[in-house]
Scaffold this motif. Structure first.
Motif, mmCIF file in Angstrom:
data_model
loop_
_atom_site.group_PDB
_atom_site.id
_atom_site.type_symbol
_atom_site.label_atom_id
_atom_site.label_comp_id
_atom_site.label_asym_id
_atom_site.label_seq_id
_atom_site.Cartn_x
_atom_site.Cartn_y
_atom_site.Cartn_z
ATOM 1 N N ALA A 170 0.816 -1.219 0.000
ATOM 2 C CA ALA A 170 0.000 0.000 0.000
ATOM 3 C C ALA A 170 0.848 1.266 0.000
ATOM 4 O O ALA A 170 0.306 2.366 -0.087
ATOM 5 C CB ALA A 170 -0.924 0.003 1.214
ATOM 6 N N ILE A 171 2.174 1.132 0.089
ATOM 7 C CA ILE A 171 3.019 2.318 0.234
ATOM 8 C C ILE A 171 3.321 2.911 -1.139
ATOM 9 O O ILE A 171 3.929 2.253 -1.985
ATOM 10 C CB ILE A 171 4.331 1.977 0.971
ATOM 11 C CG1 ILE A 171 4.020 1.555 2.406
ATOM 12 C CG2 ILE A 171 5.276 3.174 0.954
ATOM 13 C CD1 ILE A 171 5.231 1.096 3.189
ATOM 14 N N GLY A 172 2.880 4.133 -1.341
ATOM 15 C CA GLY A 172 3.172 4.852 -2.580
ATOM 16 C C GLY A 172 2.501 4.264 -3.803
ATOM 17 O O GLY A 172 2.806 4.647 -4.933
ATOM 18 N N ILE A 207 -1.120 3.107 17.622
ATOM 19 C CA ILE A 207 -0.790 2.343 16.416
ATOM 20 C C ILE A 207 -1.271 3.151 15.211
ATOM 21 O O ILE A 207 -2.473 3.394 15.040
ATOM 22 C CB ILE A 207 -1.439 0.943 16.410
ATOM 23 C CG1 ILE A 207 -1.136 0.197 17.711
ATOM 24 C CG2 ILE A 207 -0.943 0.147 15.204
ATOM 25 C CD1 ILE A 207 -1.793 -1.191 17.811
ATOM 26 N N LEU A 208 -0.304 3.576 14.397
ATOM 27 C CA LEU A 208 -0.605 4.379 13.208
ATOM 28 C C LEU A 208 -0.735 3.472 12.003
ATOM 29 O O LEU A 208 -0.092 2.413 11.934
ATOM 30 C CB LEU A 208 0.514 5.395 12.949
ATOM 31 C CG LEU A 208 1.037 6.178 14.167
ATOM 32 C CD1 LEU A 208 2.050 7.224 13.710
ATOM 33 C CD2 LEU A 208 -0.105 6.804 14.934
ATOM 34 N N TYR A 209 -1.535 3.909 11.042
ATOM 35 C CA TYR A 209 -1.599 3.205 9.757
ATOM 36 C C TYR A 209 -0.859 4.038 8.713
ATOM 37 O O TYR A 209 -1.004 5.277 8.684
ATOM 38 C CB TYR A 209 -3.064 2.991 9.306
ATOM 39 C CG TYR A 209 -3.095 2.521 7.874
ATOM 40 C CD1 TYR A 209 -2.838 1.184 7.567
ATOM 41 C CD2 TYR A 209 -3.267 3.431 6.829
ATOM 42 C CE1 TYR A 209 -2.778 0.768 6.255
ATOM 43 C CE2 TYR A 209 -3.208 3.008 5.510
ATOM 44 C CZ TYR A 209 -2.964 1.681 5.230
ATOM 45 O OH TYR A 209 -2.874 1.269 3.922
ATOM 46 N N GLY A 210 -0.108 3.381 7.850
ATOM 47 C CA GLY A 210 0.558 4.076 6.743
ATOM 48 C C GLY A 210 0.418 3.305 5.452
ATOM 49 O O GLY A 210 0.490 2.067 5.440
ATOM 50 N N GLY A 211 0.232 4.039 4.363
ATOM 51 C CA GLY A 211 0.113 3.406 3.049
ATOM 52 C C GLY A 211 -0.998 4.050 2.251
ATOM 53 O O GLY A 211 -2.166 3.725 2.431
ATOM 54 N N SER A 212 -0.603 5.050 1.413
ATOM 55 C CA SER A 212 -1.544 5.737 0.518
ATOM 56 C C SER A 212 -2.713 6.391 1.258
ATOM 57 O O SER A 212 -3.842 6.406 0.747
ATOM 58 C CB SER A 212 -2.046 4.778 -0.573
ATOM 59 O OG SER A 212 -0.972 4.376 -1.405
ATOM 60 N N GLY A 234 3.465 10.469 0.527
ATOM 61 C CA GLY A 234 3.222 11.401 -0.586
ATOM 62 C C GLY A 234 2.330 12.573 -0.218
ATOM 63 O O GLY A 234 2.630 13.733 -0.567
ATOM 64 N N ALA A 235 1.246 12.311 0.483
ATOM 65 C CA ALA A 235 0.291 13.383 0.790
ATOM 66 C C ALA A 235 0.823 14.345 1.847
ATOM 67 O O ALA A 235 0.195 15.381 2.098
ATOM 68 C CB ALA A 235 -1.043 12.794 1.246
#
Ligand code: G3H
Length: 249
Positions: A170-172, A207-212, A234-235
């Motif tokens: 999901a990253i980028g 707990i953070l979520y990352g990915g687009s 990116g954002a």
């Protein structure tokens, strides 16, 4: 009560003038949420960013560090060096560090120890690759990443740990995990923490979520009970988009 956190990881983007311009834009944004806000510029711009944001509510954090205190490690930066310019928090274990710089769980355990020994806060990243998810092995992968790098710690160390679940697929990519996929994994992470450390630790770690994560999908992802914010790539490079995400929690 867990902290909500939204952190922008600028990765290897923005030279010094571009960094200064982005910081000016960030200062013109209005925060309406209760999130702790962080940005992670590249090393060459850390000091300047720290100085520019020292009177603001935005914390400047590092993207990486070495585990040694000092010495013959050409090209590396230590926890003490980060602390000496005022940086208190470091991102460790990002999937790009794991994939392109061969960072292993064992190495990351040493980096975590080095950061905690200097009273730094760690944003510890982990997440499965697409093949792991397709093979329905994503929970095993995530559990082993957390256990290998963190489960030697005392429970008290977790007051300085923030977790960031970032599925590599999901990253980028523009393909974000669904809010349900994020919630399921975050609940699994909390259960894994609970089994080892008990409910006080499990319920207090953010707990953070990352990915687009984008302005358009942030609210739905952040509405899930075990998602305490986001690690934004990116954002985070556009102040308006970043604050739309900051204010979505
Ligand atoms: O550190 C941030 C993550 O890698 C997410 O990046 O928002 O560009 O997908 P992204």
């Amino acid at each position: 009560m867990r902290k909500n956190i939204v952190a922008g990881n600028w990765k290897m983007n923005n030279n010094l003038p571009e960094t200064e311009a982005l910081i000016t834009d960030l200062k013109n944004q209005k925060q309406t949420s209760n999130a702790e806000v962080m940005v992670a510029p590249t090393f060459t711009n850390l000091f300047s960013a720290f100085q520019a944001l020292r009177e603001s509510d935005i914390e400047v954090v590092a993207q990486n560090m070495h585990y040694a205190e000092s010495g013959a490690y050409t090209g590396e930066v230590s926890a003490e060096m980060l602390k000496s310019i005022g940086v208190q928090t470091v991102i460790l274990g990002h999937s790009e560090r794991r994939a392109y710089f061969n960072e292993t769980d064992d190495l990351l355990a040493k980096k975590v120890d080095a950061a905690l020994a200097k009273d730094m806060r760690v944003i510890f990243c982990f997440g499965e690759e697409l093949a792991d998810r397709k093979a329905n092995n994503h929970e095993n992968i995530v559990a082993s990443q957390i256990k290998n790098a963190l489960f030697h710690l005392e429970a008290s160390a977790f007051k300085n740990i923030v977790l960031a679940y970032e599925p590599v697929w999901a990253i980028g990519t523009g393909e974000t995990a669904s809010p349900e996929q994020a919630q399921d994994m975050h609940a699994f992470i909390r259960k894994t923490l609970n089994e080892k450390y008990g409910s006080d630790v499990a319920n207090s770690v953010s707990i953070l979520y990352g990915g687009s994560v984008k302005p358009a999908n942030a609210k739905e992802i952040f509405s899930k009970p075990d998602v305490d914010g986001g690690l934004i790539g990116g954002a985070a490079l556009k102040a308006e988009d970043f604050y739309a995400i900051v204010n979505a929690i």
